[in-house]
Design a protein around this motif. Structure first.
Motif, PDB file in Angstrom:
ATOM      1  N   TYR A 184       0.818  -1.214   0.000  1.00 20.60           N
ATOM      2  CA  TYR A 184       0.000   0.000   0.000  1.00 20.60           C
ATOM      3  C   TYR A 184       0.853   1.266   0.000  1.00 20.60           C
ATOM      4  CZ  TYR A 184      -3.658  -3.251   1.588  1.00 20.60           C
ATOM      5  OH  TYR A 184      -4.538  -4.295   1.696  1.00 20.60           O
ATOM      6  N   LEU A 185       2.139   1.121  -0.264  1.00 24.36           N
ATOM      7  CA  LEU A 185       3.045   2.264  -0.203  1.00 24.36           C
ATOM      8  C   LEU A 185       2.549   3.428  -1.062  1.00 24.36           C
ATOM      9  CD1 LEU A 185       5.807   3.135   0.970  1.00 24.36           C
ATOM     10  CD2 LEU A 185       6.858   2.328  -1.141  1.00 24.36           C
ATOM     11  N   GLY A 186       2.503   4.619  -0.446  1.00 24.77           N
ATOM     12  CA  GLY A 186       2.061   5.810  -1.155  1.00 24.77           C
ATOM     13  C   GLY A 186       0.563   6.022  -1.152  1.00 24.77           C
ATOM     14  N   MET A 187      -0.189   5.128  -0.480  1.00 30.04           N
ATOM     15  CA  MET A 187      -1.653   5.241  -0.464  1.00 30.04           C
ATOM     16  C   MET A 187      -2.158   5.789   0.876  1.00 30.04           C
ATOM     17  SD  MET A 187      -2.574   1.628  -2.399  1.00 30.04           S
ATOM     18  CE  MET A 187      -4.331   1.995  -2.537  1.00 30.04           C
ATOM     19  N   GLU A 188      -1.303   6.600   1.525  1.00 36.66           N
ATOM     20  CA  GLU A 188      -1.654   7.095   2.863  1.00 36.66           C
ATOM     21  C   GLU A 188      -2.776   8.123   2.860  1.00 36.66           C
ATOM     22  OE1 GLU A 188       2.029   9.439   1.524  1.00 36.66           O
ATOM     23  OE2 GLU A 188       1.264   7.385   1.400  1.00 36.66           O
ATOM     24  N   GLN A 189      -3.286   8.507   1.701  1.00 39.00           N
ATOM     25  CA  GLN A 189      -4.415   9.432   1.642  1.00 39.00           C
ATOM     26  C   GLN A 189      -5.747   8.703   1.441  1.00 39.00           C
ATOM     27  OE1 GLN A 189      -3.881  12.548   2.443  1.00 39.00           O
ATOM     28  NE2 GLN A 189      -1.685  12.116   2.517  1.00 39.00           N
ATOM     29  N   ASP A 190      -5.692   7.397   1.282  1.00 36.63           N
ATOM     30  CA  ASP A 190      -6.908   6.604   1.087  1.00 36.63           C
ATOM     31  C   ASP A 190      -7.448   6.167   2.445  1.00 36.63           C
ATOM     32  OD1 ASP A 190      -8.754   4.448   0.650  1.00 36.63           O
ATOM     33  OD2 ASP A 190      -7.899   4.140  -1.342  1.00 36.63           O
ATOM     34  N   ARG A 191      -8.540   6.769   2.875  1.00 36.40           N
ATOM     35  CA  ARG A 191      -9.046   6.515   4.231  1.00 36.40           C
ATOM     36  C   ARG A 191      -9.506   5.078   4.433  1.00 36.40           C
ATOM     37  NH1 ARG A 191     -14.747   7.298   4.818  1.00 36.40           N
ATOM     38  NH2 ARG A 191     -15.777   7.896   2.862  1.00 36.40           N
ATOM     39  N   PHE A 192      -9.925   4.420   3.380  1.00 37.00           N
ATOM     40  CA  PHE A 192     -10.354   3.030   3.513  1.00 37.00           C
ATOM     41  C   PHE A 192      -9.149   2.104   3.733  1.00 37.00           C
ATOM     42  CE2 PHE A 192     -13.704   5.032   0.929  1.00 37.00           C
ATOM     43  CZ  PHE A 192     -14.800   4.779   1.753  1.00 37.00           C
ATOM     44  N   ILE A 193      -8.071   2.394   3.037  1.00 42.74           N
ATOM     45  CA  ILE A 193      -6.838   1.633   3.228  1.00 42.74           C
ATOM     46  C   ILE A 193      -6.280   1.883   4.628  1.00 42.74           C
ATOM     47  CG2 ILE A 193      -4.445   1.355   2.482  1.00 42.74           C
ATOM     48  CD1 ILE A 193      -6.394   0.115   0.562  1.00 42.74           C
ATOM     49  N   LEU A 194      -6.310   3.139   5.060  1.00 44.84           N
ATOM     50  CA  LEU A 194      -5.819   3.484   6.394  1.00 44.84           C
ATOM     51  C   LEU A 194      -6.590   2.731   7.473  1.00 44.84           C
ATOM     52  CD1 LEU A 194      -5.345   7.378   6.139  1.00 44.84           C
ATOM     53  CD2 LEU A 194      -3.599   5.598   5.978  1.00 44.84           C
ATOM     54  N   ARG A 195      -7.915   2.669   7.306  1.00 46.25           N
ATOM     55  CA  ARG A 195      -8.745   1.963   8.284  1.00 46.25           C
ATOM     56  C   ARG A 195      -8.428   0.467   8.290  1.00 46.25           C
ATOM     57  NH1 ARG A 195     -10.560   3.709  12.487  1.00 46.25           N
ATOM     58  NH2 ARG A 195      -9.415   1.909  13.225  1.00 46.25           N
ATOM     59  N   ALA A 196      -8.259  -0.110   7.100  1.00 43.45           N
ATOM     60  CA  ALA A 196      -7.993  -1.542   6.992  1.00 43.45           C
ATOM     61  C   ALA A 196      -6.646  -1.902   7.626  1.00 43.45           C
ATOM     62  CB  ALA A 196      -8.022  -1.978   5.530  1.00 43.45           C
ATOM     63  N   VAL A 197      -5.629  -1.098   7.359  1.00 49.75           N
ATOM     64  CA  VAL A 197      -4.304  -1.348   7.925  1.00 49.75           C
ATOM     65  C   VAL A 197      -4.341  -1.245   9.445  1.00 49.75           C
ATOM     66  CG1 VAL A 197      -1.968  -0.398   8.129  1.00 49.75           C
ATOM     67  CG2 VAL A 197      -3.026  -0.636   5.875  1.00 49.75           C
ATOM     68  N   THR A 198      -4.997  -0.208   9.945  1.00 53.60           N
ATOM     69  CA  THR A 198      -5.084  -0.010  11.393  1.00 53.60           C
ATOM     70  C   THR A 198      -5.805  -1.169  12.061  1.00 53.60           C
ATOM     71  OG1 THR A 198      -5.147   2.389  11.057  1.00 53.60           O
ATOM     72  CG2 THR A 198      -5.837   1.574  13.212  1.00 53.60           C
ATOM     73  N   ASP A 199      -6.920  -1.593  11.492  1.00 52.70           N
ATOM     74  CA  ASP A 199      -7.691  -2.690  12.082  1.00 52.70           C
ATOM     75  C   ASP A 199      -6.898  -3.998  12.071  1.00 52.70           C
ATOM     76  OD1 ASP A 199      -9.786  -0.986  12.551  1.00 52.70           O
ATOM     77  OD2 ASP A 199     -10.998  -1.653  10.844  1.00 52.70           O
ATOM     78  N   GLU A 200      -6.113  -4.198  11.034  1.00 51.52           N
ATOM     79  CA  GLU A 200      -5.299  -5.411  10.952  1.00 51.52           C
ATOM     80  C   GLU A 200      -4.257  -5.442  12.071  1.00 51.52           C
ATOM     81  OE1 GLU A 200      -2.510  -7.757   7.666  1.00 51.52           O
ATOM     82  OE2 GLU A 200      -3.962  -6.248   6.983  1.00 51.52           O
ATOM     83  N   VAL A 201      -3.646  -4.293  12.316  1.00 49.91           N
ATOM     84  CA  VAL A 201      -2.647  -4.209  13.385  1.00 49.91           C
ATOM     85  C   VAL A 201      -3.315  -4.397  14.753  1.00 49.91           C
ATOM     86  CG1 VAL A 201      -0.964  -2.729  14.540  1.00 49.91           C
ATOM     87  CG2 VAL A 201      -1.104  -2.736  12.040  1.00 49.91           C
ATOM     88  N   MET A 202      -4.463  -3.767  14.951  1.00 50.64           N
ATOM     89  CA  MET A 202      -5.153  -3.886  16.240  1.00 50.64           C
ATOM     90  C   MET A 202      -5.571  -5.333  16.511  1.00 50.64           C
ATOM     91  SD  MET A 202      -4.793  -0.876  17.317  1.00 50.64           S
ATOM     92  CE  MET A 202      -5.642  -1.079  18.884  1.00 50.64           C
ATOM     93  N   TYR A 203      -5.930  -6.054  15.465  1.00 49.41           N
ATOM     94  CA  TYR A 203      -6.300  -7.463  15.621  1.00 49.41           C
ATOM     95  C   TYR A 203      -5.108  -8.276  16.129  1.00 49.41           C
ATOM     96  CZ  TYR A 203      -7.923 -12.178  14.531  1.00 49.41           C
ATOM     97  OH  TYR A 203      -8.273 -13.506  14.610  1.00 49.41           O
ATOM     98  N   GLU A 204      -3.930  -7.993  15.593  1.00 42.80           N
ATOM     99  CA  GLU A 204      -2.734  -8.705  16.045  1.00 42.80           C
ATOM    100  C   GLU A 204      -2.389  -8.342  17.491  1.00 42.80           C
ATOM    101  OE1 GLU A 204      -1.099 -11.139  14.484  1.00 42.80           O
ATOM    102  OE2 GLU A 204      -2.685 -10.982  12.968  1.00 42.80           O
ATOM    103  N   ILE A 205      -2.558  -7.061  17.842  1.00 47.34           N
ATOM    104  CA  ILE A 205      -2.313  -6.648  19.233  1.00 47.34           C
ATOM    105  C   ILE A 205      -3.287  -7.353  20.164  1.00 47.34           C
ATOM    106  CG2 ILE A 205      -2.393  -4.694  20.845  1.00 47.34           C
ATOM    107  CD1 ILE A 205      -1.462  -2.894  18.560  1.00 47.34           C
ATOM    108  N   MET A 206      -4.544  -7.470  19.747  1.00 47.31           N
ATOM    109  CA  MET A 206      -5.558  -8.155  20.562  1.00 47.31           C
ATOM    110  C   MET A 206      -5.165  -9.611  20.802  1.00 47.31           C
ATOM    111  SD  MET A 206      -9.597  -8.824  19.706  1.00 47.31           S
ATOM    112  CE  MET A 206      -9.164 -10.037  18.426  1.00 47.31           C
TER     113      MET A 206
END
Length: 236
Positions: A184-206
């Motif tokens: 996803y490099l360079g797609m930091e302005q796509d809010r849907f991608i940002l949400r998906a990446v964040t949720d994936e990380v939070m799932y691993e932390i959980m």
């Protein structure tokens, strides 16, 4: 030099007194950039995680931590400055958030380790709250740096909010395998991608922490709790 001194003094003291345990340290690269994305249970998280890692870890810390008074305040300020933490004025709104993101990107571009709490604030009740996509995901996608999910365990029991003198307990830190979001490099302005990446990380932390997950921002939960407390204390 200052980092080495702080690690040898305060870091050694924390290791000897609290004997923190760590799992997954082999996932922390010996060189090159990486993001440590951690849950946030206690003020002491910002002490225990850096002292367990051989390399400096730069966190964005509240500006108040650098200007404290009294013995605790001065020790906190000395530690944070000594290990290279960066102050940010959280009252600055969007401008402060943008400054934090830029700071994180600079740390990673220099090949450093950058630590971040995706929840944005400490958990009010020990549960894991929804991650904010504006920081972690944007920094990861702007730099291509791997994200290491981190679970702090039992730190809220050592120093609950408002407690000055910590309890002598053994905290644990679990670090998970690096997560690669370079696709996803360079797609930091796509809010849907940002949400998906964040949720994936939070799932691993959980999974690492074993915490109950709450699909709500921690700041909102704190505001709701404060409002309820205010209503209950108001004369009827």
């Amino acid at each position: 030099m200052i980092y080495g001194f702080m690690k040898a003094t305060i870091g050694t003291t924390l290791r000897v007194v609290f004997r923190p345990e760590a799992e997954g340290l082999e996932y922390v690269p010996s060189e090159g950039p990486a993001i440590l994305a951690s849950n946030h249970l206690s003020f002491s998280d910002s002490f225990f995680l850096p002292v367990l890692i051989d390399r400096p870890v730069t966190f964005i810390a509240k500006q108040e931590y650098f200007t404290g008074t009294g013995v605790k305040g001065r020790l906190t300020a000395a530690f944070f400055k000594g290990v290279g933490q960066l102050p940010v004025d959280r009252s600055g709104g969007r401008a402060a958030a943008e400054a934090a993101v830029r700071s994180g990107i600079r740390v990673l571009e220099r090949g450093g380790l950058f630590g971040i709490y995706p929840e944005g604030t400490r958990s009010p009740d020990g549960r894991l709250y929804r991650g904010k996509p504006g920081g972690l995901a944007r920094i990861a996608l702007a730099t291509g740096a791997p994200v290491l999910p981190v679970a702090m365990i039992d730190t809220e029991k050592i120093q609950p909010p408002g407690k000055v003198v910590p309890r002598l307990m053994r905290p644990r830190v679990r670090i998970g395998k690096p997560m690669d979001f370079s696709r996803y490099l360079g797609m930091e302005q796509d809010r849907f991608i940002l949400r998906a990446v964040t949720d994936e990380v939070m799932y691993e932390i959980m999974k690492l922490s074993g915490q109950e997950y709450v699909d709500k921002y921690a700041a909102a939960a704190k505001a709701e709790a404060a409002e309820k407390e205010s209503d209950s204390s108001s004369p009827s």
